[in-house]
Design a protein around this motif. Structure first.
Motif, short mmCIF file in Angstrom:
data_model
loop_
_atom_site.label_atom_id
_atom_site.label_comp_id
_atom_site.label_asym_id
_atom_site.label_seq_id
_atom_site.Cartn_x
_atom_site.Cartn_y
_atom_site.Cartn_z
N PHE A 21 6.21 7.02 -20.51
CA PHE A 21 6.51 6.69 -19.11
C PHE A 21 7.02 5.26 -18.90
CE2 PHE A 21 3.23 10.07 -18.44
CZ PHE A 21 4.03 10.96 -17.75
N GLU A 22 7.41 4.56 -19.96
CA GLU A 22 7.78 3.15 -19.80
C GLU A 22 8.88 2.94 -18.77
OE1 GLU A 22 8.54 1.46 -23.65
OE2 GLU A 22 6.41 1.57 -24.21
N GLU A 23 9.97 3.69 -18.87
CA GLU A 23 11.08 3.51 -17.91
C GLU A 23 10.66 3.89 -16.49
OE1 GLU A 23 15.16 4.64 -19.00
OE2 GLU A 23 14.35 5.05 -20.99
N MET A 24 9.94 5.00 -16.37
CA MET A 24 9.49 5.44 -15.05
C MET A 24 8.51 4.42 -14.46
SD MET A 24 7.73 9.05 -13.93
CE MET A 24 9.23 10.01 -14.17
N SER A 25 7.59 3.93 -15.28
CA SER A 25 6.62 2.92 -14.80
C SER A 25 7.33 1.67 -14.32
CB SER A 25 5.64 2.57 -15.91
OG SER A 25 4.83 3.66 -16.23
N ASP A 26 8.29 1.19 -15.11
CA ASP A 26 9.03 -0.01 -14.71
C ASP A 26 9.76 0.21 -13.38
OD1 ASP A 26 8.21 -1.30 -17.00
OD2 ASP A 26 10.11 -1.03 -18.07
N TYR A 27 10.40 1.37 -13.26
CA TYR A 27 11.14 1.68 -12.04
C TYR A 27 10.22 1.64 -10.82
CZ TYR A 27 13.87 4.27 -8.58
OH TYR A 27 14.51 4.65 -7.44
N PHE A 28 9.08 2.32 -10.90
CA PHE A 28 8.22 2.40 -9.72
C PHE A 28 7.43 1.12 -9.47
CE2 PHE A 28 9.31 6.87 -10.11
CZ PHE A 28 9.64 7.13 -8.79
N GLN A 29 7.15 0.36 -10.51
CA GLN A 29 6.54 -0.95 -10.30
C GLN A 29 7.52 -1.86 -9.56
OE1 GLN A 29 5.35 -1.99 -14.28
NE2 GLN A 29 3.34 -1.04 -14.03
N ASN A 30 8.80 -1.76 -9.91
CA ASN A 30 9.83 -2.54 -9.21
C ASN A 30 9.99 -2.09 -7.76
OD1 ASN A 30 10.39 -4.18 -11.40
ND2 ASN A 30 12.00 -2.84 -12.18
N GLN A 31 9.58 -0.86 -7.45
CA GLN A 31 9.61 -0.36 -6.08
C GLN A 31 8.35 -0.76 -5.30
OE1 GLN A 31 12.29 1.37 -4.77
NE2 GLN A 31 13.26 0.96 -6.73
N GLY A 32 7.40 -1.43 -5.98
CA GLY A 32 6.19 -1.90 -5.32
C GLY A 32 4.95 -1.05 -5.55
N TYR A 33 5.04 -0.04 -6.39
CA TYR A 33 3.89 0.83 -6.67
C TYR A 33 3.01 0.24 -7.76
CZ TYR A 33 5.90 4.68 -3.99
OH TYR A 33 6.40 5.45 -2.99
N GLU A 34 1.71 0.47 -7.63
CA GLU A 34 0.79 0.26 -8.74
C GLU A 34 0.87 1.54 -9.57
OE1 GLU A 34 -3.22 -1.03 -7.83
OE2 GLU A 34 -2.50 -1.71 -5.88
N VAL A 35 1.20 1.41 -10.86
CA VAL A 35 1.41 2.58 -11.71
C VAL A 35 0.38 2.57 -12.84
CG1 VAL A 35 3.05 3.83 -13.16
CG2 VAL A 35 3.87 2.54 -11.17
N TYR A 36 -0.25 3.72 -13.04
CA TYR A 36 -1.28 3.88 -14.06
C TYR A 36 -0.96 5.10 -14.92
CZ TYR A 36 -3.81 0.90 -10.80
OH TYR A 36 -4.18 -0.12 -9.97
N SER A 37 -1.36 5.04 -16.18
CA SER A 37 -1.29 6.21 -17.04
C SER A 37 -2.37 6.10 -18.10
CB SER A 37 0.10 6.35 -17.68
OG SER A 37 0.44 5.18 -18.38
N LEU A 38 -2.71 7.21 -18.68
CA LEU A 38 -3.76 7.25 -19.69
C LEU A 38 -3.27 8.02 -20.89
CD1 LEU A 38 -6.39 9.97 -18.89
CD2 LEU A 38 -4.34 9.69 -17.51
N ASP A 39 -3.97 7.85 -22.00
CA ASP A 39 -3.65 8.58 -23.22
C ASP A 39 -4.69 9.69 -23.39
OD1 ASP A 39 -1.45 6.99 -23.92
OD2 ASP A 39 -2.75 5.51 -24.88
N LEU A 40 -4.24 10.93 -23.29
CA LEU A 40 -5.12 12.08 -23.51
C LEU A 40 -5.21 12.35 -25.01
CD1 LEU A 40 -3.63 14.31 -20.69
CD2 LEU A 40 -5.80 13.08 -20.60
N LEU A 41 -6.43 12.57 -25.49
CA LEU A 41 -6.64 12.78 -26.92
C LEU A 41 -7.56 13.97 -27.19
CD1 LEU A 41 -7.11 9.05 -27.92
CD2 LEU A 41 -5.10 10.46 -28.33
N PRO A 42 -7.26 14.77 -28.18
CA PRO A 42 -6.06 14.76 -29.00
C PRO A 42 -4.88 15.30 -28.19
CG PRO A 42 -7.42 16.63 -29.62
CD PRO A 42 -8.19 15.85 -28.59
#
Length: 191
Positions: A17-38
Protein backbone atom coordinates in the motif's frame (compact mmCIF):
# COMPACT_ATOMS: atom_id res chain seq x y z
CA UNK A 1 -11.39 13.03 8.23
CA UNK A 2 -11.92 9.49 9.42
CA UNK A 3 -8.75 7.38 9.71
CA UNK A 4 -8.16 5.00 6.80
CA UNK A 5 -7.24 1.35 7.51
CA UNK A 6 -5.83 -0.74 4.64
CA UNK A 7 -5.88 -4.57 4.63
CA UNK A 8 -3.64 -6.48 2.20
CA UNK A 9 -4.20 -9.71 0.29
CA UNK A 10 -2.45 -13.05 -0.05
CA UNK A 11 1.36 -13.16 -0.14
CA UNK A 12 1.39 -9.43 0.56
CA UNK A 13 2.17 -7.18 3.48
CA UNK A 14 1.36 -3.59 4.37
CA UNK A 15 4.17 -2.51 1.98
CA UNK A 16 1.86 -3.20 -0.97
CA UNK A 17 0.00 0.00 0.00
CA UNK A 18 2.98 2.39 -0.16
CA UNK A 19 1.72 4.44 -3.13
CA UNK A 20 -1.87 4.46 -1.89
CA UNK A 21 -0.76 5.43 1.63
CA UNK A 22 1.37 8.29 0.31
CA UNK A 23 -1.48 9.53 -1.87
CA UNK A 24 -4.04 9.61 0.95
CA UNK A 25 -1.62 11.00 3.51
CA UNK A 26 -1.01 13.86 1.07
CA UNK A 27 -4.81 14.32 0.98
CA UNK A 28 -4.78 14.78 4.78
CA UNK A 29 -5.81 11.29 5.90
CA UNK A 30 -4.26 9.34 8.73
CA UNK A 31 -3.47 6.01 7.04
CA UNK A 32 -2.87 2.72 8.85
CA UNK A 33 -2.16 -0.82 7.74
CA UNK A 34 -1.15 -4.05 9.40
CA UNK A 35 0.64 -7.23 8.43
CA UNK A 36 -1.59 -10.29 8.66
CA UNK A 37 0.33 -13.49 9.44
CA UNK A 38 0.67 -16.01 8.00
CA UNK A 39 -0.14 -14.28 4.71
CA UNK A 40 0.18 -17.12 2.18
CA UNK A 41 -3.21 -18.83 2.38
CA UNK A 42 -2.49 -21.51 4.97
CA UNK A 43 -4.52 -19.84 7.74
CA UNK A 44 -8.30 -19.73 8.09
CA UNK A 45 -9.53 -16.28 6.97
CA UNK A 46 -11.55 -16.04 10.19
CA UNK A 47 -8.31 -16.12 12.19
CA UNK A 48 -6.85 -13.33 10.06
CA UNK A 49 -10.07 -11.34 10.58
CA UNK A 50 -9.53 -11.75 14.34
CA UNK A 51 -6.07 -10.19 13.89
CA UNK A 52 -7.75 -7.25 12.14
CA UNK A 53 -10.30 -6.90 14.95
CA UNK A 54 -7.56 -6.88 17.60
CA UNK A 55 -5.60 -4.27 15.63
CA UNK A 56 -8.63 -2.00 15.24
CA UNK A 57 -9.76 -2.46 18.86
CA UNK A 58 -6.27 -1.61 20.14
CA UNK A 59 -5.72 1.41 17.91
CA UNK A 60 -9.13 3.06 17.48
CA UNK A 61 -12.05 3.97 19.70
CA UNK A 62 -15.58 3.81 18.33
CA UNK A 63 -15.45 7.54 17.56
CA UNK A 64 -14.56 8.73 15.10
CA UNK A 65 -15.34 5.72 12.98
CA UNK A 66 -12.73 4.47 10.54
CA UNK A 67 -12.85 3.98 6.78
CA UNK A 68 -11.80 0.47 5.80
CA UNK A 69 -10.22 -0.79 2.56
CA UNK A 70 -9.73 -4.48 1.78
CA UNK A 71 -7.72 -5.65 -1.23
CA UNK A 72 -8.09 -9.11 -2.78
CA UNK A 73 -8.10 -11.71 0.03
CA UNK A 74 -8.10 -8.72 2.40
CA UNK A 75 -11.55 -7.90 1.02
CA UNK A 76 -12.89 -11.17 2.44
CA UNK A 77 -11.05 -10.67 5.72
CA UNK A 78 -12.54 -7.19 6.08
CA UNK A 79 -15.99 -8.52 5.21
CA UNK A 80 -15.75 -11.20 7.89
CA UNK A 81 -14.66 -8.53 10.38
CA UNK A 82 -17.61 -6.33 9.38
CA UNK A 83 -20.25 -9.05 9.17
CA UNK A 84 -19.25 -11.44 11.97
CA UNK A 85 -16.96 -9.62 14.40
CA UNK A 86 -18.91 -6.41 15.07
CA UNK A 87 -16.92 -4.21 12.72
CA UNK A 88 -20.01 -2.48 11.36
CA UNK A 89 -20.12 -0.46 14.59
CA UNK A 90 -16.66 0.99 13.97
CA UNK A 91 -16.64 1.57 10.21
CA UNK A 92 -18.08 4.62 8.42
CA UNK A 93 -17.26 3.66 4.81
CA UNK A 94 -15.99 0.44 3.28
CA UNK A 95 -14.07 -0.06 0.03
CA UNK A 96 -13.46 -3.48 -1.49
CA UNK A 97 -10.79 -3.65 -4.21
CA UNK A 98 -10.57 -6.72 -6.48
CA UNK A 99 -11.85 -9.08 -3.81
CA UNK A 100 -13.20 -12.55 -4.64
CA UNK A 101 -16.58 -11.77 -3.08
CA UNK A 102 -18.15 -14.65 -4.98
CA UNK A 103 -14.97 -16.71 -5.17
CA UNK A 104 -12.23 -17.19 -7.71
CA UNK A 105 -11.43 -20.25 -9.80
CA UNK A 106 -7.75 -19.55 -9.07
CA UNK A 107 -8.41 -20.85 -5.54
CA UNK A 108 -8.57 -24.39 -6.91
CA UNK A 109 -4.79 -24.35 -7.46
CA UNK A 110 -3.78 -25.12 -3.86
CA UNK A 111 -5.66 -26.97 -1.10
CA UNK A 112 -4.60 -24.59 1.70
CA UNK A 113 -7.32 -23.56 4.21
CA UNK A 114 -7.45 -19.84 3.42
CA UNK A 115 -7.24 -20.44 -0.31
CA UNK A 116 -10.04 -23.03 -0.34
CA UNK A 117 -12.24 -20.50 1.47
CA UNK A 118 -11.91 -18.27 -1.60
CA UNK A 119 -13.32 -20.92 -3.95
CA UNK A 120 -16.73 -20.25 -5.53
CA UNK A 121 -19.46 -21.78 -3.35
CA UNK A 122 -17.13 -22.44 -0.39
CA UNK A 123 -18.91 -22.70 2.96
CA UNK A 124 -17.07 -19.55 4.05
CA UNK A 125 -18.44 -17.51 1.12
CA UNK A 126 -21.92 -19.04 1.36
CA UNK A 127 -22.03 -17.86 4.98
CA UNK A 128 -20.82 -14.32 4.20
CA UNK A 129 -23.06 -13.94 1.15
CA UNK A 130 -26.16 -15.29 2.92
CA UNK A 131 -26.81 -11.97 4.66
CA UNK A 132 -24.39 -9.46 3.12
CA UNK A 133 -27.13 -7.24 1.72
CA UNK A 134 -28.88 -6.99 5.09
CA UNK A 135 -25.58 -6.54 6.96
CA UNK A 136 -24.37 -3.80 4.62
CA UNK A 137 -27.73 -2.02 4.32
CA UNK A 138 -26.51 0.90 6.43
CA UNK A 139 -22.84 0.80 5.44
CA UNK A 140 -21.64 3.06 2.64
CA UNK A 141 -19.82 0.59 0.37
CA UNK A 142 -17.76 0.94 -2.81
CA UNK A 143 -16.54 -2.03 -4.82
CA UNK A 144 -13.74 -1.46 -7.33
CA UNK A 145 -12.86 -4.16 -9.85
CA UNK A 146 -11.16 -4.64 -13.19
CA UNK A 147 -12.41 -6.85 -16.03
CA UNK A 148 -8.77 -7.76 -16.76
CA UNK A 149 -8.18 -9.39 -13.38
CA UNK A 150 -6.41 -12.74 -13.75
CA UNK A 151 -6.45 -13.50 -10.01
CA UNK A 152 -10.20 -13.07 -9.58
CA UNK A 153 -11.80 -15.38 -12.15
CA UNK A 154 -14.33 -14.50 -13.30
CA UNK A 155 -13.36 -10.87 -12.69
CA UNK A 156 -16.94 -9.77 -11.99
CA UNK A 157 -16.91 -12.12 -8.99
CA UNK A 158 -15.81 -9.02 -7.09
CA UNK A 159 -19.29 -7.51 -7.54
CA UNK A 160 -22.08 -7.98 -5.03
CA UNK A 161 -24.84 -6.39 -7.11
CA UNK A 162 -26.45 -4.08 -4.58
CA UNK A 163 -23.92 -1.40 -3.63
CA UNK A 164 -21.91 1.19 -5.54
CA UNK A 165 -19.64 -0.71 -7.94
CA UNK A 166 -17.11 0.79 -10.32
CA UNK A 167 -15.20 -0.92 -13.08
CA UNK A 168 -11.69 0.45 -13.52
CA UNK A 169 -9.85 -0.86 -16.57
CA UNK A 170 -6.55 -1.70 -14.88
CA UNK A 171 -4.51 -4.38 -16.66
CA UNK A 172 -3.11 -6.25 -13.63
CA UNK A 173 -4.59 -7.29 -10.28
CA UNK A 174 -2.01 -5.63 -8.02
CA UNK A 175 -1.90 -2.45 -10.12
CA UNK A 176 -5.30 -1.64 -8.61
CA UNK A 177 -3.26 -0.39 -5.63
CA UNK A 178 -1.20 2.09 -7.64
CA UNK A 179 -3.53 3.34 -10.36
CA UNK A 180 -4.49 7.00 -10.11
CA UNK A 181 -8.01 6.26 -11.40
CA UNK A 182 -8.55 3.95 -8.43
CA UNK A 183 -7.26 6.62 -6.05
CA UNK A 184 -9.65 9.16 -7.59
CA UNK A 185 -12.64 6.81 -7.19
CA UNK A 186 -11.75 6.23 -3.54
CA UNK A 187 -11.20 9.95 -2.90
CA UNK A 188 -14.56 10.82 -4.46
CA UNK A 189 -16.30 8.10 -2.46
CA UNK A 190 -14.75 9.21 0.81
CA UNK A 191 -15.80 12.80 0.04
Amino acid sequence: MNPLVLVHGIIDSSHVFEEMSDYFQNQGYEVYSLDLLPNYGIEDLRVLAQQLKIYIDQNFSSTPKINLIGFSMGGLITRYYLQRLGGLKKVEKYISISAPNNGTKMAHILPLKGITQMRPDSDFLKDLNSDVKAQFSKLKTLILWTPFDLMIIPANSSCLGFCQEKEVDVLYHKWMLSDQRVFKEIKNFLG
